[in-house]
Design a protein around this motif. Structure first.
Motif, PDB file in Angstrom:
ATOM      1  N   VAL A 120       4.085  68.115  66.286  1.00  0.00           N
ATOM      2  CA  VAL A 120       3.351  67.447  67.085  1.00  0.00           C
ATOM      3  C   VAL A 120       2.554  67.830  68.351  1.00  0.00           C
ATOM      4  CG1 VAL A 120       5.192  67.068  68.768  1.00  0.00           C
ATOM      5  CG2 VAL A 120       3.837  65.173  68.646  1.00  0.00           C
ATOM      6  N   ASP A 121       1.520  67.264  68.794  1.00  0.00           N
ATOM      7  CA  ASP A 121       0.595  67.839  69.784  1.00  0.00           C
ATOM      8  C   ASP A 121       0.124  66.511  70.438  1.00  0.00           C
ATOM      9  OD1 ASP A 121      -1.600  67.209  68.432  1.00  0.00           O
ATOM     10  OD2 ASP A 121      -2.471  69.079  68.027  1.00  0.00           O
ATOM     11  N   SER A 122      -0.819  66.969  71.534  1.00  0.00           N
ATOM     12  CA  SER A 122      -1.564  65.997  72.147  1.00  0.00           C
ATOM     13  C   SER A 122      -0.856  65.529  73.382  1.00  0.00           C
ATOM     14  CB  SER A 122      -1.891  64.821  71.137  1.00  0.00           C
ATOM     15  OG  SER A 122      -2.690  64.980  70.030  1.00  0.00           O
ATOM     16  N   GLY A 123      -1.156  66.008  74.612  1.00  0.00           N
ATOM     17  CA  GLY A 123      -0.765  65.557  75.735  1.00  0.00           C
ATOM     18  C   GLY A 123       0.449  66.166  76.358  1.00  0.00           C
ATOM     19  N   PHE A 124       0.843  67.277  75.836  1.00  0.00           N
ATOM     20  CA  PHE A 124       2.274  68.041  76.066  1.00  0.00           C
ATOM     21  C   PHE A 124       1.614  69.174  77.311  1.00  0.00           C
ATOM     22  CE2 PHE A 124       3.135  66.145  71.926  1.00  0.00           C
ATOM     23  CZ  PHE A 124       4.436  65.830  72.255  1.00  0.00           C
ATOM     24  N   ARG A 125       2.340  68.844  78.372  1.00  0.00           N
ATOM     25  CA  ARG A 125       1.768  69.738  79.448  1.00  0.00           C
ATOM     26  C   ARG A 125       2.806  70.523  80.168  1.00  0.00           C
ATOM     27  NH1 ARG A 125      -2.002  68.791  77.223  1.00  0.00           N
ATOM     28  NH2 ARG A 125      -3.962  68.001  77.766  1.00  0.00           N
ATOM     29  N   ARG A 126       4.053  69.985  80.043  1.00  0.00           N
ATOM     30  CA  ARG A 126       5.373  70.634  80.527  1.00  0.00           C
ATOM     31  C   ARG A 126       6.615  70.680  79.799  1.00  0.00           C
ATOM     32  NH1 ARG A 126       6.215  66.090  85.418  1.00  0.00           N
ATOM     33  NH2 ARG A 126       4.357  64.906  84.529  1.00  0.00           N
ATOM     34  N   GLY A 127       7.241  71.607  80.147  1.00  0.00           N
ATOM     35  CA  GLY A 127       8.593  72.066  79.377  1.00  0.00           C
ATOM     36  C   GLY A 127       9.458  70.856  79.019  1.00  0.00           C
ATOM     37  N   SER A 128       9.296  69.629  80.037  1.00  0.00           N
ATOM     38  CA  SER A 128      10.288  68.533  79.847  1.00  0.00           C
ATOM     39  C   SER A 128       9.683  67.932  78.691  1.00  0.00           C
ATOM     40  CB  SER A 128      10.269  67.744  81.010  1.00  0.00           C
ATOM     41  OG  SER A 128       8.917  67.478  81.740  1.00  0.00           O
ATOM     42  N   ASP A 129       8.335  67.975  78.534  1.00  0.00           N
ATOM     43  CA  ASP A 129       7.396  67.202  77.352  1.00  0.00           C
ATOM     44  C   ASP A 129       7.980  67.711  76.179  1.00  0.00           C
ATOM     45  OD1 ASP A 129       6.220  65.746  79.200  1.00  0.00           O
ATOM     46  OD2 ASP A 129       4.522  66.862  79.225  1.00  0.00           O
ATOM     47  N   ILE A 130       8.049  69.011  76.015  1.00  0.00           N
ATOM     48  CA  ILE A 130       8.163  69.804  74.593  1.00  0.00           C
ATOM     49  C   ILE A 130       9.807  69.352  74.298  1.00  0.00           C
ATOM     50  CG2 ILE A 130       8.948  71.980  73.870  1.00  0.00           C
ATOM     51  CD1 ILE A 130       6.885  73.223  75.752  1.00  0.00           C
ATOM     52  N   THR A 131      10.895  69.435  75.474  1.00  0.00           N
ATOM     53  CA  THR A 131      11.936  68.944  75.168  1.00  0.00           C
ATOM     54  C   THR A 131      12.246  67.618  74.617  1.00  0.00           C
ATOM     55  OG1 THR A 131      12.711  70.231  77.131  1.00  0.00           O
ATOM     56  CG2 THR A 131      14.284  68.739  76.280  1.00  0.00           C
ATOM     57  N   THR A 132      11.387  66.764  75.132  1.00  0.00           N
ATOM     58  CA  THR A 132      11.444  65.033  74.595  1.00  0.00           C
ATOM     59  C   THR A 132      11.287  65.149  72.965  1.00  0.00           C
ATOM     60  OG1 THR A 132      11.118  64.387  76.986  1.00  0.00           O
ATOM     61  CG2 THR A 132      10.903  63.073  74.841  1.00  0.00           C
ATOM     62  N   ALA A 133       9.883  65.892  72.841  1.00  0.00           N
ATOM     63  CA  ALA A 133       9.456  65.857  71.361  1.00  0.00           C
ATOM     64  C   ALA A 133      10.560  66.643  70.330  1.00  0.00           C
ATOM     65  CB  ALA A 133       8.209  66.588  71.166  1.00  0.00           C
TER      66      ALA A 133
END
Length: 216
Positions: free
Chosen positions: A135-148
Motif C-alpha cells: 500500500v502507499d499514498s498519504g503515509f507520512r508517519r510511523g503510526s501510519d505505517i503501523t496502521t497499514a
C-alpha cells in the motif's frame, strides 16, 4: 501542445510573476531561455528527454490483455500499482501477478478516489491469501505505517518523505527521514504492546465514526 486521449496539455504562459521569478533566479532563467527543450534526465534516451515524450507515457489503450502479454514474456515478479477495488485486485491475481499495490497515486489524478487506508482491509481479505498486498499514498508517519501493517499490508511504500530529506540534505537527509520513520514505528508498536510486526492485527485499529481514516 499535442492532444492525447481527449486531453490537451496547456501551453506555458509567461506573466509578470514569471518574469519577476526569473529575475530572482538569473542562472536558471538563462538556462531555460537558451535550452531548446525541457530535459527530464530519468525519461528515455538523452536525445528524447523532453516534453515531447510525455504524451507517449500516458497510453489510454492499455488493458488487462496487456498484463497477460507481459506475464507471458516475463517470468519474474510483477506488481500492479493503482489498485483501489476488490475487483481490480482479483483481476490482477487472475492474470498471474505476484503483488498488488493499493494506491490512488497520492490522489492527484482524481480527488474523489477513496483513501487507500479505507479500502486496504477489504482488498487484503479478498486476495491476501493468494498474493502480496502492498500500500502507499498519504503515509507520512510511523503510526501510519503501523496502521497499514495491522490492517494486513505486507509493506508500506513511501516516496515523498525520502524526497523531502534528499532535497534538504542529500543522502544524509534521506537517512534521517528513514530513522525518524523507524523510531515512530517502534514507538507506536511499543505503545500497542506489540513486540514484532507479526503481532500487529486489526484489534489494534479503531475507526472513529465519520472519520476518513483509521488510527492506531
Amino acid at each position: 501542445m499535442e492532444k492525447h486521449a481527449g486531453l490537451i496539455l496547456p501551453e506555458p504562459q509567461i506573466s509578470l510573476k514569471t518574469l519577476f521569478e526569473g529575475a530572482l533566479h538569473p542562472a536558471w532563467a538563462w538556462h531555460f531561455l537558451t535550452s531548446s527543450t525541457i530535459s527530464f534526465p530519468d525519461i528515455g534516451p538523452a536525445d528524447q528527454r523532453s516534453l515531447d515524450v510525455l504524451p507517449e507515457m500516458f497510453d489510454g489503450t492499455i488493458s488487462w490483455e496487456d498484463l497477460a502479454w507481459i506475464r507471458r514474456i516475463w517470468d519474474g515478479p510483477i506488481a500492479l500499482k493503482g489498485v483501489t477495488t476488490v475487483g481490480q485486485a482479483s483481476q490482477a491475481v487472475d492474470h498471474g501477478l505476484d503483488a498488488v499495490i493499493v494506491s490512488n497515486h497520492g490522489g492527484r489524478q482524481l480527488d474523489r478516489l477513496p483513501a487507500t487506508i479505507d479500502v486496504l482491509a477489504e482488498i487484503v481479505d479478498a486476495v491476501g491469501d493468494r498474493t502480496e498486498v502492498l500500500v502507499d499514498s498519504g503515509f507520512r508517519r510511523g503510526s501510519d505505517i503501523t496502521t497499514a501493517l495491522a490492517l494486513g499490508a505486507k509493506a508500506v511504500l513511501l516516496g515523498r518523505a525520502h524526497l523531502y530529506g534528499l532535497a534538504a540534505a542529500g543522502e544524509a537527509g534521506v537517512r534521517h527521514c528513514v530513522d525518524i520513520l523507524s523510531r515512530e514505528l517502534r514507538m507506536t508498536m511499543q505503545l500497542c504492546a506489540a513486540t514484532s510486526i507479526a503481532e500487529l492485527d486489526r484489534s489494534l485499529v479503531q475507526r472513529d465514526s465519520g472519520a476518513p481514516a483509521a488510527h492506531t
